[in-house]
Design an enzyme around this catalytic site. Sequence first.
Site, PDB file in Angstrom:
ATOM      1  N   CYS A 146       0.841  -1.190   0.000  1.00 32.04           N
ATOM      2  CA  CYS A 146       0.000   0.000   0.000  1.00 32.04           C
ATOM      3  C   CYS A 146       0.883   1.250   0.000  1.00 32.04           C
ATOM      4  CB  CYS A 146      -0.900  -0.027   1.232  1.00 32.04           C
ATOM      5  SG  CYS A 146      -2.047   1.362   1.347  1.00 32.04           S
ATOM      6  N   PRO A 147       0.606   2.281  -0.779  1.00 36.40           N
ATOM      7  CA  PRO A 147      -0.595   2.464  -1.618  1.00 36.40           C
ATOM      8  C   PRO A 147      -0.432   1.974  -3.055  1.00 36.40           C
ATOM      9  CG  PRO A 147       0.638   4.510  -1.617  1.00 36.40           C
ATOM     10  CD  PRO A 147       1.424   3.528  -0.767  1.00 36.40           C
TER      11      PRO A 147
END
Lengths: 80, 211
Positions: free
Chosen positions: A18-19
């Site tokens: 993430c992201p």
Amino acid sequence: MRGVTEPARVVDIRSQVCPMTWVRVKLGLEAIGAGEILEVWMRGDEPLRNVPRSAAGEGHEVVLCEPAGDGHRLLIRKGA
Amino acid sequence: MLDDLRIERYARHILLREVGGVGQEKILSSTVRIDGLSEAGCWAATYLVLAGVGRLHLADPRPVPAGGLLPLLPAAEEGSPRDQVAVTALASLNPDVVSSVEPAGPEDREYELVRIAVGGRDEDYVVATGNGRAVGGWTAVGSPCPRCIGDALRSAEGVAGSGPAPALAGSVAASEILAAILQPAARPTGLRIHRLGEAAPLPACTHGGAA
């Protein structure tokens, strides 16, 4: 013509965190046409939790999410 | 297409619904000109470079004032041309952006120059275009009151610790430019375009200030 769940594009985010997981999926969705299917291969809790939710939140349809290999396989139909 | 390096660099832009990968490519391929490097102009230039605007043309040969101007023009450069100092400062912020000094004066520009009104005087404006498209000006209705902002900017020029008004104005200018690049047909309502040479008076102050 492709079948109703035949992917137009495949994105493998098993090595992403993430992201970048959603970033890569989002770019994959931008590269296909409305109504077409994006196949996503992912691993771990974070993408399993966030990618389907983000896809739905941006107007796409999560067609399938199933365990596959050491992770999950996701099919997303791009919204209009 | 965005390569892996740029996908990493602009990941947080791509996440935004209004930008995405397609929008970031538009930003990277755009050209913006800023006339007037007051503190607001310096902030606008900084935000636009960080956003990844491909080419940034700066025009303001006035000397850097004593004390410098945030965030680009240090006090040590007092007396040097503002645009030249800004180009040097901006070079370290984003390797994708090419910034350059342009001759001052809009008369012979190919660009469609539009004023972002942050005051009624020439030295207090930011002028820019994105891909030849019009960029909106300050809101003519409601707040922030353009007269109050303009006064705040004028009083802030060259004053250390001048407060948030120039940064706010620069932020708004940069946001408007990016909106014009990304969604030229979906401009926010209530924004007014000030074309150069247009004698469009600023609206009366809504906060009891000078008319």
